[in-house]
Scaffold this active site. Structure first.
Site, PDB file in Angstrom:
ATOM      1  N   THR A 192       0.932  -1.185   0.035  1.00 21.79           N
ATOM      2  CA  THR A 192      -0.018   0.103   0.066  1.00 21.79           C
ATOM      3  C   THR A 192       0.904   1.357  -0.129  1.00 21.79           C
ATOM      4  OG1 THR A 192      -1.750  -1.194   1.038  1.00 21.79           O
ATOM      5  CG2 THR A 192      -1.506   1.521   1.745  1.00 21.79           C
ATOM      6  N   HIS A 245      -2.216  -5.000   7.932  1.00 21.78           N
ATOM      7  CA  HIS A 245      -3.264  -5.652   8.043  1.00 21.78           C
ATOM      8  C   HIS A 245      -4.263  -4.892   8.402  1.00 21.78           C
ATOM      9  CE1 HIS A 245      -5.788  -9.090  10.251  1.00 21.78           C
ATOM     10  NE2 HIS A 245      -5.670  -9.191   8.785  1.00 21.78           N
ATOM     11  N   GLY A 246      -5.257  -4.783   7.208  1.00 22.17           N
ATOM     12  CA  GLY A 246      -6.537  -3.768   7.450  1.00 22.17           C
ATOM     13  C   GLY A 246      -7.297  -4.119   8.478  1.00 22.17           C
TER      14      GLY A 246
HETATM   15  N1  ASP Z   1      -3.836  -2.079   4.617  1.00 29.16           N
HETATM   16  C1  ASP Z   1      -4.068  -2.422   3.387  1.00 29.16           C
HETATM   17  C2  ASP Z   1      -5.409  -3.286   3.341  1.00 29.16           C
HETATM   18  O1  ASP Z   1      -5.872  -4.020   4.137  1.00 29.16           O
HETATM   19  C3  ASP Z   1      -3.049  -3.229   2.911  1.00 29.16           C
HETATM   20  C4  ASP Z   1      -1.615  -2.929   3.228  1.00 29.16           C
HETATM   21  O2  ASP Z   1      -1.242  -1.939   3.752  1.00 29.16           O
HETATM   22  O3  ASP Z   1      -0.637  -3.621   2.819  1.00 29.16           O
HETATM   23  O4  ASP Z   1      -6.422  -3.117   2.547  1.00 29.16           O
END
Ligand code: ASP
Length: 335
Positions: A192, A245-246
């Protein structure tokens, strides 16, 4: 439609806004990230090169007449167009083999955000998020509605296949053949992207853009586009962009937690007692990641600028791709 704000509520907001719009000729600041994950050695150079190009794009804007919002858009577009990262082109595929993108931008003066989720035909969702912030009374649009808004407001659409690259297609096939086994996700789990900037007029903006998690259920939305989870900006405190981890980040509402801690100097006390660094920004970033591990039992990272432009970053993954502009205008890039 909103109800009119009644008199007793209005007063403090008016006072705050007028005090935020008079600053000028401050020193600009910029910090960006390209995800916190187990970045393998062979991907480090690509991550660093992408972070450098994004810093250059954002800093060029801030060094000229551009605003903080212009700068984060410029930086994030570079990262969305770079297949190294899980945003825009090169994003992870969902369980159906399609790319679904999420993004948000937030303005620290007004607390207005613009966010999109689950769009499949937008090459640069950060541009669409900004368009929603600036042109819509709403803060978040999803899927077909968000794409309709793009069409009506001149944000270019693309064919869904343009967002898919071969690396992710192969990873998705391997996952399908073997029930999404954990080992198939190693090396392409996260990435991300996000940016936080302050311009010379004191405007503060933050943004985050993502393809989400590999093999996610169609329609799944993570923390990234959710105000207070994947991003927050308040000119009275600072700006934050998160990654990781969202589902865990949502549990602790991590971006807003960081902003609330920046307001609350007491977070410094344990650091002082341990003889640790006195940067409030770094103490806050560390505290958020400790909470993510301790209460959500998961991993992630965040970048932030405090309201004076002091940068900080923290993560509990093996590596995080990030960079910021130092006081002498040189770039500090990790990993
Ligand atoms: N936070 C993002 C999600 O869960 C993934 C990430 O940041 O790598 O969609």
């Amino acid at each position: 439609m909103r109800n009119a704000i009644v008199e007793p509520v209005r007063f403090p907001f008016d006072a705050v806004l007028s005090s935020l719009t008079v600053c000028a000729n401050l020193k600009p600041s910029l910090i960006i990230h390209g995800g916190a994950w187990n970045i393998p050695d062979e991907a480090v150079d690509d991550c660093r090169a992408g972070i450098r190009r994004a810093l250059e794009a954002g800093w060029k804007v801030l060094s000229g007449a551009g605003t903080a919002m212009d700068a984060i858009e410029a930086a994030v577009v570079i990262l969305e167009d770079d297949p190294t990262f899980d945003a825009g082109i090169g994003s992870h595929l969902n369980r159906d083999g399609r790319v679904q993108l999420d993004a948000i931008v937030m303005d620290g003066a007004t607390l207005k955000a613009g966010a999109v989720a689950a769009v499949e035909r937008v090459r640069n969702p950060i541009r669409l998020a900004r368009s929603i912030l600036e042109k819509s009374e709403h803060m978040m649009l999803v899927a077909a509605g968000a794409e309709k808004f793009a069409e009506e407001n001149g944000v270019p659409l693309c064919a869904p296949e343009e967002l898919v690259n071969e690396r992710e297609r192969m990873a998705w096939r391997r996952c399908l053949e073997d029930s999404h086994a954990a080992e198939h996700h190693v090396g392409h789990e996260h990435g991300t992207v996000g940016a936080v900037a302050i311009d010379r007029h004191g405007n503060l903006a933050a943004g985050t853009s993502t393809g989400g998690t590999c093999c996610k259920f169609p329609g799944r939305v993570g923390d990234s586009p959710l105000i207070g989870c994947g991003c927050y900006a308040d000119a009275e405190a600072g700006g934050v962009s998160c990654t990781g981890h969202g589902e865990g980040i949502m549990k602790i509402v991590m971006a807003k937690m960081a902003i609330d801690l920046l307001h609350d100097q007491r977070v410094l006390v344990p650091h002082r007692e341990k003889g640790g660094p006195l940067s409030l920004a770094q103490a806050v970033a560390d505290a958020c990641i400790r909470k993510l591990a301790h209460r959500a039992h998961t991993t992630g990272g965040l970048i932030l600028l405090d309201r004076d432009g002091l940068p900080a970053a923290a993560f509990n993954t093996p590596r995080m791709a990030y960079g910021y502009v130092q006081p002498d205008a040189s770039f500090r890039i990790a990993p």
